[in-house]
Enzyme design. Structure first.
Site, short mmCIF file in Angstrom:
data_model
loop_
_atom_site.label_atom_id
_atom_site.label_comp_id
_atom_site.label_asym_id
_atom_site.label_seq_id
_atom_site.Cartn_x
_atom_site.Cartn_y
_atom_site.Cartn_z
N VAL A 104 47.15 -22.87 -44.31
CA VAL A 104 46.76 -24.14 -43.70
C VAL A 104 47.14 -25.24 -44.68
CG1 VAL A 104 44.86 -25.53 -42.77
CG2 VAL A 104 44.83 -23.03 -42.50
N CYS A 105 47.77 -26.30 -44.17
CA CYS A 105 48.06 -27.48 -44.97
C CYS A 105 48.91 -27.10 -46.20
CB CYS A 105 46.74 -28.15 -45.35
SG CYS A 105 46.84 -29.85 -45.92
N THR A 106 48.56 -27.62 -47.37
CA THR A 106 49.36 -27.38 -48.57
C THR A 106 49.18 -25.99 -49.15
OG1 THR A 106 47.64 -28.46 -49.89
CG2 THR A 106 49.52 -29.81 -49.21
#
Length: 225
Positions: A104-106
């Site tokens: 998820v995300c970075t």
């Protein structure tokens, strides 16, 4: 996969994690039939999140069970985690036998540092997508991007989309739809501006100047780019 089958889901935790990157998909995945969740960190000491409170892992790296699904959340703490040999070694070990490798995300950059995004289509938070080639990935549009067993998702709230997508792959659309209904995930945001494609240009540029230009530069430096 039969509904009764057990699925071990392991989330990687680290200081500076964005709590919703973890807690949103964990809430959905925990309702999947047969799901067993574990949250692993270097130790069982409280882990500071970016929200002013701490989380406590269920396992340390040595005692965590092997995952069927391994998920790596993001957050500004990814920059430091990229340089932590124990974190990367744990991720490699978990991914070696996992059915699904996700982020998820970075958190995508931790997958990349572990060598798991080489040649893969992937996504991450919109402010960092231009850095994905530094870990051998091909940036792809979408809140959820699937490439074989690797599933990456965009920033923060995309974690719920990722979780429901994966539940549908494993248990069928009806199960995923029931979980979506149970958690009343029926987004109707007050503004149509959750992505630079739709947000006013002044809002996007102001946020980049205040936060993400410097944050992306720190990420690039940590990745050696």
């Amino acid at each position: 996969m039969p509904d009764a089958a057990s699925t071990q889901i392991v989330f990687l935790l680290f200081p500076g994690i964005t709590q919703l990157d973890f807690t949103a998909p964990a809430q959905a995945l925990s309702r999947m039939p047969g799901a067993k969740l574990a949250a692993a960190a270097a130790s069982l000491d409280p882990i500071a999140t970016d929200s002013g409170f701490s989380l406590v892992a269920t396992h340390d790296f040595d005692t965590c069970p092997l995952a069927d699904i391994v998920c790596v959340p993001g957050g500004h703490g990814v920059v430091d985690a990229l340089g932590d040999a124990a974190t990367i070694a744990f991720l490699k070990r978990q991914a070696a036998s996992a059915q699904w490798v996700t982020s998820v995300c970075t958190g995508a950059f931790l997958l990349g540092r572990a060598g798991l995004l080489a040649g893969k289509r992937a996504t991450t938070h919109w402010a960092y997508t231009h850095l994905l080639p530094l870990v051998g990935a091909e940036p792809a549009p979408g809140r959820v991007v699937e490439d074989g067993r690797v599933v990456t998702s965009g920033g923060v709230t995309s974690g719920l989309d990722f979780a429901l997508t994966l539940i549908a792959r494993l248990k069928g659309d009806a199960v995923a739809q029931a979980i979506q209904l149970a958690i009343e995930y029926d987004p109707a945001p007050p503004f149509a501006g959750g992505h630079p494609d739709r947000a006013p240009a002044a809002v996007t540029e102001g946020l980049k100047a205040r936060v993400y230009d410097a944050a992306a530069a720190r990420m690039a430096a940590a990745l050696g780019g």
